[in-house]
Design a protein around this motif. Structure first.
Motif, PDB file in Angstrom:
ATOM      1  N   ARG A 109       0.839  -1.204   0.000  1.00 61.00           N
ATOM      2  CA  ARG A 109       0.000   0.000   0.000  1.00 61.00           C
ATOM      3  C   ARG A 109       0.875   1.255   0.000  1.00 61.00           C
ATOM      4  O   ARG A 109       0.665   2.206  -0.745  1.00 61.00           O
ATOM      5  N   HIS A 110       1.883   1.224   0.880  1.00 65.30           N
ATOM      6  CA  HIS A 110       2.786   2.371   1.013  1.00 65.30           C
ATOM      7  C   HIS A 110       3.515   2.645  -0.311  1.00 65.30           C
ATOM      8  O   HIS A 110       3.610   3.788  -0.765  1.00 65.30           O
ATOM      9  N   LEU A 111       3.991   1.544  -0.953  1.00 63.90           N
ATOM     10  CA  LEU A 111       4.719   1.721  -2.216  1.00 63.90           C
ATOM     11  C   LEU A 111       3.804   2.274  -3.308  1.00 63.90           C
ATOM     12  O   LEU A 111       4.227   3.106  -4.110  1.00 63.90           O
ATOM     13  N   LYS A 112       2.523   1.820  -3.298  1.00 61.77           N
ATOM     14  CA  LYS A 112       1.586   2.326  -4.323  1.00 61.77           C
ATOM     15  C   LYS A 112       1.399   3.824  -4.146  1.00 61.77           C
ATOM     16  O   LYS A 112       1.368   4.583  -5.121  1.00 61.77           O
ATOM     17  N   LYS A 113       1.304   4.255  -2.883  1.00 57.46           N
ATOM     18  CA  LYS A 113       1.094   5.687  -2.610  1.00 57.46           C
ATOM     19  C   LYS A 113       2.335   6.489  -3.089  1.00 57.46           C
ATOM     20  O   LYS A 113       2.211   7.505  -3.761  1.00 57.46           O
ATOM     21  N   LEU A 114       3.519   5.947  -2.759  1.00 57.31           N
ATOM     22  CA  LEU A 114       4.745   6.640  -3.178  1.00 57.31           C
ATOM     23  C   LEU A 114       4.838   6.690  -4.703  1.00 57.31           C
ATOM     24  O   LEU A 114       5.256   7.688  -5.292  1.00 57.31           O
ATOM     25  N   HIS A 115       4.426   5.579  -5.333  1.00 59.38           N
ATOM     26  CA  HIS A 115       4.485   5.517  -6.785  1.00 59.38           C
ATOM     27  C   HIS A 115       3.583   6.583  -7.407  1.00 59.38           C
ATOM     28  O   HIS A 115       3.957   7.259  -8.371  1.00 59.38           O
ATOM     29  N   GLN A 116       2.375   6.755  -6.807  1.00 53.94           N
ATOM     30  CA  GLN A 116       1.460   7.787  -7.334  1.00 53.94           C
ATOM     31  C   GLN A 116       2.082   9.173  -7.206  1.00 53.94           C
ATOM     32  O   GLN A 116       2.002   9.996  -8.112  1.00 53.94           O
ATOM     33  N   GLU A 117       2.723   9.414  -6.063  1.00 58.65           N
ATOM     34  CA  GLU A 117       3.363  10.733  -5.860  1.00 58.65           C
ATOM     35  C   GLU A 117       4.445  10.957  -6.908  1.00 58.65           C
ATOM     36  O   GLU A 117       4.508  12.000  -7.556  1.00 58.65           O
ATOM     37  N   ALA A 118       5.315   9.923  -7.082  1.00 61.22           N
ATOM     38  CA  ALA A 118       6.417  10.048  -8.045  1.00 61.22           C
ATOM     39  C   ALA A 118       5.863  10.264  -9.447  1.00 61.22           C
ATOM     40  O   ALA A 118       6.357  11.095 -10.215  1.00 61.22           O
ATOM     41  N   ASP A 119       4.781   9.520  -9.759  1.00 56.08           N
ATOM     42  CA  ASP A 119       4.193   9.599 -11.094  1.00 56.08           C
ATOM     43  C   ASP A 119       3.693  11.016 -11.382  1.00 56.08           C
ATOM     44  O   ASP A 119       3.928  11.569 -12.458  1.00 56.08           O
ATOM     45  N   SER A 120       3.032  11.623 -10.377  1.00 52.51           N
ATOM     46  CA  SER A 120       2.473  12.947 -10.677  1.00 52.51           C
ATOM     47  C   SER A 120       3.596  13.998 -10.775  1.00 52.51           C
ATOM     48  O   SER A 120       3.519  14.905 -11.603  1.00 52.51           O
ATOM     49  N   ILE A 121       4.656  13.855  -9.979  1.00 57.65           N
ATOM     50  CA  ILE A 121       5.777  14.814 -10.102  1.00 57.65           C
ATOM     51  C   ILE A 121       6.440  14.657 -11.477  1.00 57.65           C
ATOM     52  O   ILE A 121       6.723  15.636 -12.179  1.00 57.65           O
ATOM     53  N   LEU A 122       6.645  13.385 -11.891  1.00 58.12           N
ATOM     54  CA  LEU A 122       7.294  13.155 -13.188  1.00 58.12           C
ATOM     55  C   LEU A 122       6.450  13.679 -14.339  1.00 58.12           C
ATOM     56  O   LEU A 122       6.979  14.235 -15.301  1.00 58.12           O
ATOM     57  N   GLN A 123       5.108  13.518 -14.215  1.00 61.92           N
ATOM     58  CA  GLN A 123       4.247  14.032 -15.278  1.00 61.92           C
ATOM     59  C   GLN A 123       4.416  15.550 -15.383  1.00 61.92           C
ATOM     60  O   GLN A 123       4.492  16.105 -16.483  1.00 61.92           O
ATOM     61  N   GLY A 124       4.531  16.218 -14.216  1.00 63.03           N
ATOM     62  CA  GLY A 124       4.753  17.670 -14.211  1.00 63.03           C
ATOM     63  C   GLY A 124       6.058  18.028 -14.915  1.00 63.03           C
ATOM     64  O   GLY A 124       6.121  18.964 -15.724  1.00 63.03           O
ATOM     65  N   ILE A 125       7.108  17.240 -14.641  1.00 66.78           N
ATOM     66  CA  ILE A 125       8.415  17.501 -15.264  1.00 66.78           C
ATOM     67  C   ILE A 125       8.323  17.296 -16.782  1.00 66.78           C
ATOM     68  O   ILE A 125       8.838  18.093 -17.570  1.00 66.78           O
ATOM     69  N   ILE A 126       7.617  16.229 -17.195  1.00 66.24           N
ATOM     70  CA  ILE A 126       7.475  15.961 -18.640  1.00 66.24           C
ATOM     71  C   ILE A 126       6.704  17.099 -19.304  1.00 66.24           C
ATOM     72  O   ILE A 126       7.112  17.618 -20.352  1.00 66.24           O
ATOM     73  N   ASP A 127       5.589  17.526 -18.667  1.00 68.77           N
ATOM     74  CA  ASP A 127       4.784  18.613 -19.259  1.00 68.77           C
ATOM     75  C   ASP A 127       5.634  19.875 -19.439  1.00 68.77           C
ATOM     76  O   ASP A 127       5.555  20.542 -20.463  1.00 68.77           O
TER      77      ASP A 127
END
Ligand code: HEM
Length: 327
Positions: free
Chosen positions: A52-70
């Motif tokens: 559960r914890h890793l999924k939450k961290l993954h979501q956080e990382a994913d949204s930051i990376l999407q911001g960087i890509i945009d």
């Protein structure tokens, strides 16, 4: 920080929030949970909470990376518009010299999920390995002042001869033999990644009389190999001299020293990681003399380890730098 500048260029705000998430992912992945011991039991995996914890961290990382890509996509678009305008006025096309890793990946695919996966993989795998290696090297040198003196003498002789800006590359490392031995000895005692990534073999094999059925999850303990008394004399002592007269190296061919793993799954960041370690160390050792604060004696320096995905120092290393001026 060096890896993130190479990957992201200059997006400092998002980069600042990405690195702490990566740090947490590395720490969580590195620990053992009951679910690791019985991987097929979904209930145990749920109870341990790690998934559960890793999924939450993954979501956080994913949204930051999407911001960087945009950011990268719109920056590229703006740059292209400016270039089109300049070329219409007769200027030459810009080369892509200042492209970072995200630019390079976006040039090869429009699939943002793939780009995010590659970046996440590189950051989780690279972790803080190079800074951890530098911190352990400095710790061992502070604990062993005579080795510190010896390596500084070598590094200063090198830079005094070649000029302060000399780059410490693989060819020049032949001249910095003692520094190279110091780094090897640090990797032996303190491999930043103590354990290999979990691996599974496609077929049953027998190793040293032990039968390992296919699909068994195998983890190699690189930390224990480096301190194995059947391979190393005085295994817990910091003795860089042991490497001066041998060709034992950390590249994965000498099985008694495997800080980067070995074989097909050897660390692909080895050359980059070691280049960072050598150039940071060479600069720190050339430009400063170092003292322990609060009259701590070298022999009393705490060398406790923090267990996790990467074996860092339990307590940060605090040192006082005293600028060195070449004679
Ligand atoms: C001193 C620095 C480093 C050390 C000691 C180190 C060590 C390791 C080790 C022990 C492994 C696992 C090998 C195995 O499972 O047997 C690994 C894997 C990996 N490393 Fe490094 N590493 C370092 C730096 C880096 C850097 C800077 C990068 C990328 C920029 C990187 C990228 C990777 C990747 C992508 C993998 C996974 C390979 C796979 O999936 O098989 N490493 N590293």
């Amino acid at each position: 920080m060096i890896t993130s500048r190479t990957a992201f260029g200059t997006i400092r705000e998002l980069e600042g929030s990405f690195l702490p998430v990566i740090h947490q992912i590395v720490q969580t992945l590195g620990g053992f949970s009951i679910g690791d011991i019985f991987p097929s039991n979904r209930l145990l995996r749920l109870i341990s909470g790690t998934e559960r914890h890793l999924k939450k961290l993954h979501q956080e990382a994913d949204s930051i990376l999407q911001g960087i890509i945009d950011e990268h996509v719109s920056r590229k678009r703006r740059r292209r518009e400016t270039e089109d305008h300049d070329m219409a006025e007769g200027a030459e096309e810009d080369d892509n010299d200042d492209d970072d890793l995200v630019d390079v990946l976006l040039a090869s695919t429009n699939n943002h999920v793939e780009v995010k996966a590659v970046i996440l993989d590189v950051f989780v795998a690279a972790g803080d390995s190079s800074p951890i290696a530098v911190e352990w090297t400095m710790s061992e040198l502070m604990k062993n002042p005579e080795k510190m003196e010896k390596v500084q003498r070598e590094v200063r002789h090198f830079f005094d001869k070649r000029g302060e800006g000399a780059v410490v590359d693989e060819a020049l490392l032949n001249e910095l033999k003692y520094l190279k031995s110091v780094v090897k000895e640090t990797f032996r005692l303190h491999p930043p990644a103590a354990l290999s990534l979990p691996r599974e073999g496609p077929e049953t094999v027998v190793v040293n009389g032990y039968q390992i059925p296919s699909r068994t999850r195998v983890i190699v303990n690189y930390w224990a190999i480096g301190r194995d008394p059947s391979h190393w004399t005085q295994p817990n002592q910091f003795i860089p001299e042991r490497f001066l007269d041998t060709c034992i190296d950390y590249r994965g061919f000498d099985f008694q020293l495997l800080p980067f793993g070995s074989g097909r799954r050897v660390c692909p960041g080895m050359n980059y990681g070691t280049a960072v370690v050598y150039s940071l160390l060479a600069n720190l050792l050339y430009r400063f003399n170092w003292e322990l604060p609060n009259q701590i004696k070298p022999q009393d320096l705490d060398m406790s380890e923090n267990f996790g995905g990467a074996i860092s120092r339990k307590k940060n290393l605090y040192l006082i730098p005293i600028p060195y001026h070449a004679p």
